[in-house]
Design a protein around this motif. Structure first.
Motif, PDB file in Angstrom:
ATOM      1  N   GLU A  57      51.496  29.584  94.642  1.00  0.00           N
ATOM      2  CA  GLU A  57      51.431  29.858  96.082  1.00  0.00           C
ATOM      3  C   GLU A  57      49.990  30.047  96.543  1.00  0.00           C
ATOM      4  O   GLU A  57      49.557  29.490  97.550  1.00  0.00           O
ATOM      5  N   VAL A  58      49.247  30.830  95.775  1.00  0.00           N
ATOM      6  CA  VAL A  58      47.879  31.127  96.174  1.00  0.00           C
ATOM      7  C   VAL A  58      47.029  29.848  96.189  1.00  0.00           C
ATOM      8  O   VAL A  58      46.254  29.619  97.119  1.00  0.00           O
ATOM      9  N   ASP A  59      47.207  28.997  95.172  1.00  0.00           N
ATOM     10  CA  ASP A  59      46.474  27.729  95.141  1.00  0.00           C
ATOM     11  C   ASP A  59      46.770  26.908  96.385  1.00  0.00           C
ATOM     12  O   ASP A  59      45.865  26.342  97.004  1.00  0.00           O
ATOM     13  N   SER A  60      48.041  26.854  96.758  1.00  0.00           N
ATOM     14  CA  SER A  60      48.380  25.961  97.869  1.00  0.00           C
ATOM     15  C   SER A  60      48.035  26.575  99.226  1.00  0.00           C
ATOM     16  O   SER A  60      47.647  25.869 100.138  1.00  0.00           O
ATOM     17  N   VAL A  61      48.131  27.874  99.361  1.00  0.00           N
ATOM     18  CA  VAL A  61      47.821  28.480 100.670  1.00  0.00           C
ATOM     19  C   VAL A  61      46.316  28.637 100.876  1.00  0.00           C
ATOM     20  O   VAL A  61      45.781  28.309 101.937  1.00  0.00           O
ATOM     21  N   LEU A  62      45.628  29.119  99.847  1.00  0.00           N
ATOM     22  CA  LEU A  62      44.213  29.453 100.051  1.00  0.00           C
ATOM     23  C   LEU A  62      43.249  28.348  99.629  1.00  0.00           C
ATOM     24  O   LEU A  62      42.155  28.252 100.175  1.00  0.00           O
ATOM     25  N   GLY A  63      43.659  27.542  98.650  1.00  0.00           N
ATOM     26  CA  GLY A  63      42.668  26.605  98.133  1.00  0.00           C
ATOM     27  C   GLY A  63      41.451  27.404  97.726  1.00  0.00           C
ATOM     28  O   GLY A  63      41.572  28.410  97.035  1.00  0.00           O
ATOM     29  N   ASP A  64      40.286  26.987  98.190  1.00  0.00           N
ATOM     30  CA  ASP A  64      39.052  27.673  97.789  1.00  0.00           C
ATOM     31  C   ASP A  64      38.505  28.602  98.871  1.00  0.00           C
ATOM     32  O   ASP A  64      37.364  29.013  98.817  1.00  0.00           O
ATOM     33  N   ARG A  65      39.314  28.889  99.862  1.00  0.00           N
ATOM     34  CA  ARG A  65      38.807  29.690 100.989  1.00  0.00           C
ATOM     35  C   ARG A  65      38.944  31.193 100.740  1.00  0.00           C
ATOM     36  O   ARG A  65      39.728  31.637  99.919  1.00  0.00           O
ATOM     37  N   PHE A  66      38.211  31.949 101.568  1.00  0.00           N
ATOM     38  CA  PHE A  66      38.488  33.379 101.689  1.00  0.00           C
ATOM     39  C   PHE A  66      39.750  33.537 102.536  1.00  0.00           C
ATOM     40  O   PHE A  66      39.954  32.772 103.470  1.00  0.00           O
ATOM     41  N   PRO A  67      40.576  34.537 102.247  1.00  0.00           N
ATOM     42  CA  PRO A  67      41.782  34.739 103.066  1.00  0.00           C
ATOM     43  C   PRO A  67      41.446  35.178 104.497  1.00  0.00           C
ATOM     44  O   PRO A  67      40.430  35.837 104.723  1.00  0.00           O
ATOM     45  N   THR A  68      42.292  34.777 105.427  1.00  0.00           N
ATOM     46  CA  THR A  68      42.155  35.207 106.822  1.00  0.00           C
ATOM     47  C   THR A  68      43.443  35.932 107.216  1.00  0.00           C
ATOM     48  O   THR A  68      44.426  35.914 106.467  1.00  0.00           O
ATOM     49  N   ILE A  69      43.438  36.471 108.409  1.00  0.00           N
ATOM     50  CA  ILE A  69      44.629  37.184 108.872  1.00  0.00           C
ATOM     51  C   ILE A  69      45.838  36.230 108.957  1.00  0.00           C
ATOM     52  O   ILE A  69      46.957  36.625 108.662  1.00  0.00           O
ATOM     53  N   GLU A  70      45.583  34.965 109.287  1.00  0.00           N
ATOM     54  CA  GLU A  70      46.687  33.986 109.375  1.00  0.00           C
ATOM     55  C   GLU A  70      47.359  33.781 108.016  1.00  0.00           C
ATOM     56  O   GLU A  70      48.546  33.485 107.939  1.00  0.00           O
ATOM     57  N   ASP A  71      46.560  33.889 106.964  1.00  0.00           N
ATOM     58  CA  ASP A  71      47.129  33.696 105.624  1.00  0.00           C
ATOM     59  C   ASP A  71      48.124  34.794 105.250  1.00  0.00           C
ATOM     60  O   ASP A  71      48.955  34.598 104.361  1.00  0.00           O
ATOM     61  N   MET A  72      48.005  35.941 105.895  1.00  0.00           N
ATOM     62  CA  MET A  72      48.847  37.069 105.474  1.00  0.00           C
ATOM     63  C   MET A  72      50.333  36.768 105.653  1.00  0.00           C
ATOM     64  O   MET A  72      51.156  37.244 104.891  1.00  0.00           O
ATOM     65  N   THR A  73      50.681  35.964 106.660  1.00  0.00           N
ATOM     66  CA  THR A  73      52.097  35.611 106.814  1.00  0.00           C
ATOM     67  C   THR A  73      52.475  34.438 105.908  1.00  0.00           C
ATOM     68  O   THR A  73      53.651  34.190 105.677  1.00  0.00           O
ATOM     69  N   LYS A  74      51.451  33.713 105.423  1.00  0.00           N
ATOM     70  CA  LYS A  74      51.759  32.558 104.558  1.00  0.00           C
ATOM     71  C   LYS A  74      51.866  32.941 103.088  1.00  0.00           C
ATOM     72  O   LYS A  74      52.527  32.255 102.317  1.00  0.00           O
ATOM     73  N   LEU A  75      51.194  34.015 102.712  1.00  0.00           N
ATOM     74  CA  LEU A  75      51.244  34.437 101.306  1.00  0.00           C
ATOM     75  C   LEU A  75      52.525  35.248 101.080  1.00  0.00           C
ATOM     76  O   LEU A  75      52.500  36.460 100.816  1.00  0.00           O
ATOM     77  N   LYS A  76      53.645  34.544 101.208  1.00  0.00           N
ATOM     78  CA  LYS A  76      54.942  35.239 101.210  1.00  0.00           C
ATOM     79  C   LYS A  76      55.320  35.773  99.842  1.00  0.00           C
ATOM     80  O   LYS A  76      55.803  36.894  99.712  1.00  0.00           O
ATOM     81  N   TYR A  77      55.133  34.932  98.845  1.00  0.00           N
ATOM     82  CA  TYR A  77      55.512  35.375  97.502  1.00  0.00           C
ATOM     83  C   TYR A  77      54.573  36.481  97.023  1.00  0.00           C
ATOM     84  O   TYR A  77      54.999  37.456  96.400  1.00  0.00           O
ATOM     85  N   THR A  78      53.290  36.328  97.345  1.00  0.00           N
ATOM     86  CA  THR A  78      52.317  37.371  96.990  1.00  0.00           C
ATOM     87  C   THR A  78      52.751  38.704  97.594  1.00  0.00           C
ATOM     88  O   THR A  78      52.691  39.750  96.937  1.00  0.00           O
ATOM     89  N   THR A  79      53.203  38.661  98.835  1.00  0.00           N
ATOM     90  CA  THR A  79      53.664  39.882  99.491  1.00  0.00           C
ATOM     91  C   THR A  79      54.890  40.456  98.782  1.00  0.00           C
ATOM     92  O   THR A  79      54.977  41.673  98.571  1.00  0.00           O
ATOM     93  N   ARG A  80      55.801  39.586  98.349  1.00  0.00           N
ATOM     94  CA  ARG A  80      56.984  40.064  97.626  1.00  0.00           C
ATOM     95  C   ARG A  80      56.585  40.721  96.301  1.00  0.00           C
ATOM     96  O   ARG A  80      57.224  41.673  95.858  1.00  0.00           O
ATOM     97  N   VAL A  81      55.566  40.154  95.659  1.00  0.00           N
ATOM     98  CA  VAL A  81      55.088  40.741  94.405  1.00  0.00           C
ATOM     99  C   VAL A  81      54.607  42.173  94.654  1.00  0.00           C
ATOM    100  O   VAL A  81      54.935  43.100  93.911  1.00  0.00           O
ATOM    101  N   ILE A  82      53.875  42.376  95.728  1.00  0.00           N
ATOM    102  CA  ILE A  82      53.403  43.724  96.069  1.00  0.00           C
ATOM    103  C   ILE A  82      54.589  44.626  96.453  1.00  0.00           C
ATOM    104  O   ILE A  82      54.679  45.781  96.017  1.00  0.00           O
ATOM    105  N   ASN A  83      55.522  44.090  97.241  1.00  0.00           N
ATOM    106  CA  ASN A  83      56.710  44.873  97.619  1.00  0.00           C
ATOM    107  C   ASN A  83      57.433  45.378  96.371  1.00  0.00           C
ATOM    108  O   ASN A  83      57.859  46.533  96.295  1.00  0.00           O
ATOM    109  N   GLU A  84      57.571  44.477  95.421  1.00  0.00           N
ATOM    110  CA  GLU A  84      58.337  44.797  94.211  1.00  0.00           C
ATOM    111  C   GLU A  84      57.570  45.755  93.299  1.00  0.00           C
ATOM    112  O   GLU A  84      58.153  46.636  92.668  1.00  0.00           O
TER     113      GLU A  84
END
Ligand code: HEM
Length: 522
Positions: A333-360
């Motif tokens: 997920e991270v590879d496909s959403v972020l590529g080589d960029r720094f994260p932005t606020i828009e990415d926060m809704t796209k990093l869905k699985y990452t968010t689930r990992v933190i939730n869990e």
């Protein structure tokens, strides 16, 4: 935050001292019909409360025997242990006015004073109203850049370790990462603790260790008048507190000058681009610079936002190291959403699985694992009436691992919440999931902390693989303010290479040679 280990200190305040390291006898008792009233079940038997042992473990065993509310008695003093979501909701939300922070406020007084976490009643109400607006959307969005930059510094550090073939102790690195973040976020101060060890960083740790010591110490020596002044440890703490306070005074003065020079137009989403800190917002909104209250609140946020986030990252990486499948999905997920960029606020809704990992991760390792309250009037908990003055521990640990409320409660399974569904919280999970508490005293930094841990996790797993270091000490828990490891989280960190792109139709052998290593997180 509420600390389970404070049980120790709580007991020492009232019971005969010195009994607590070693075998603790839980008073024998039975479920008794007391006239028409049902008496709360009393835990019986004994359990070990060895210094430093995670206290919530025996409480979990007792929960399985005695249920969602039971009483633990030590000598003349007793505690109600709550592990029922409905009762937790009643205490935290529906009837929150009937409860104070009790023991917690007493223990943390030396560092937080009347800051937002320990404060009760009118002081709390006024300060909550002043502070919550500071964490508005625009502020949190600005913080994403800060999270990215700080995480990048950690990446560079890990890079050096991995090319030197050195294993790293991640728990202390996460602690430094989140200290750097919270210093900038709260009062625009760069601890730079990932790069250097200076007096001020050391002072912060002295104070933190003292808070933990007090919460687990059987004897409140710091309350003994002469000891207080003579003990080398207390002198060290006093010195550390003075150093931090002097720095705070300087930062407040500098910030005040900035605010005075601005052509200030204060509004709801006010933010100074050069200094987006919470302190700047508070001063611009007219907070009294000279007040002890302001210092207490800054100190409270420094501590609240530091150790908690560090613990979340520590346990997340521990869990990931045990579940390579989750790690692989996360990296994809991270590879496909972020590529080589720094994260932005828009990415926060796209990093869905990452968010689930933190939730869990927050479900399995809630920080803090127990919330503390004291009843300030009589109330009814479930079917049991209770008196004023009851000390209550809400075991979030028990609620989050209850076999009644969770399928496969012990397993780390971020898939348990649908990826496109709402983010789990205490409202949509009806208080069977409450990582940030609930009701009017819910964490003010919940979004901040979620994004901070999502950004750090994403940036780290994009660049590195993490495994437990060969021969690393096994990871056990101990309690301080949050759940710590007993001997650190020693990991082997290796650079990832860009994953080969597999053409979906052709089944050719993939040439790895041509792949370039990721040069940076950029
Ligand atoms: C309160 C958890 C990060 C500031 C709380 C509470 C919990 C919690 C469970 C409720 C305590 C209770 O009811 O007794 C967490 C976790 C965090 C985190 C798990 C990180 C993952 C932060 C951050 C900040 C912060 C980053 C500051 C920017 C506060 C404050 C309160 C609080 C001020 C007290 C609110 C009140 O009593 O009105 N936190 N927190 N927390 N948290 Fe957090």
């Amino acid at each position: 935050s509420g600390f389970v280990s404070m049980l120790g200190t709580g007991l020492s305040k009232i019971g005969p001292v010195g009994k607590f390291l070693g075998e603790l006898l839980v008073k024998l008792g039975d479920m008794v019909e007391d006239g028409e009233r049902m008496a709360i079940p009393q835990a019986k038997g004994s359990f070990k409360a060895v210094g430093g042992q995670a206290f919530f473990i025996p409480l979990y065993e007792l929960y399985l025997i005695y249920g969602g509310i039971f009483r633990l008695t030590f000598g003349p003093k007793s505690f109600l242990i709550v592990s029922d979501p409905g009762i937790a909701k009643h205490i935290l939300k529906d009837n929150y006015k009937a409860y104070s922070k009790g023991i917690l406020a007493e223990i943390l007084d030396f560092v937080m004073g009347k800051g937002l976490i320990p404060a009760d009643g009118e002081i709390w109400r006024v300060r909550r109203r002043a502070i919550v607006p500071a964490l508005h959307k625009k502020y949190v969005a600005a913080m994403i850049n800060l999270f990215g930059r700080a995480s990048f510094r950690l990446c560079e550090k890990l890079d050096r370790a991995s090319s030197d073939g050195e294993d790293v102790e991640m728990e202390s690195l996460f602690s430094r990462l989140t200290l750097d973040v919270i210093g900038k976020a709260v009062f625009n101060y760069d601890f730079d603790s990932l790069s250097l060890d200076n007096g001020i960083v050391e002072a912060v740790y002295i104070v933190l260790r003292e808070a933990e010591q007090r919460s687990t110490s059987p004897i409140p020596t710091w309350e003994i008048p002469i000891w207080k002044d003579l003990s080398p440890r207390q002198q060290k703490v006093t010195k550390a507190l003075k150093l931090i306070n002097d720095i705070l005074d300087d930062l407040i003065a500098i910030c005040k000058r900035m605010v005075d020079e601005e052509k200030l137009q204060f509004h709801e989403e006010y933010m100074n681009e050069k200094d987006p800190s919470i302190l700047h917002f508070l001063l611009a909104s007219g907070d009294d610079v000279s007040s002890k209250q302001l210092r207490d609140d800054l100190m409270t946020m420094l501590i609240a936002g530091h150790e908690t986030s560090a613990a979340v990252l520590t346990w997340t990486f521990y869990l990931l190291s045990k579940e390579p499948k989750v790690m692989a999905k996360l990296q994809e997920e991270v590879d496909s959403v972020l590529g080589d960029r720094f994260p932005t606020i828009e990415d926060m809704t796209k990093l869905k699985y990452t968010t689930r990992v933190i939730n869990e991760s927050l479900r399995l390792y809630p920080q803090p694992p127990v919330l503390i309250r004291r009843s300030i009037e009589a109330d009814q908990l479930g079917k049991y009436p209770i008196k004023r003055g009851e000390d209550i521990f809400i075991s979030v640990w028990n609620i989050h691992r209850s076999p009644v409320h969770w399928v496969d409660a012990e397993s780390f399974n971020p898939e348990r919440w649908p990826i496109d569904g709402p983010n789990p919280n205490e409202v949509n999970q009806n208080f069977s999931y409450l990582p940030f508490g609930g009701g009017p005293r819910k964490c003010v930094g919940d979004m901040f902390a979620t994004f901070e841990t999502v950004v750090a996790t994403a940036m780290l797993v994009r660049r590195f693989n993490f495994e437990m270091a060969p021969g690393a000490p096994s990871v056990e828990m101990t309690t301080g303010a949050t759940i710590h490891t007993t001997e650190g989280l020693k990991m082997t960190v290796t650079r990832r290479f860009r994953p080969p792109v597999i053409p979906s139709l052709e089944k050719k052998v993939i040439k790895i040679n041509g792949d370039q290593p990721l040069d940076s997180c950029l």
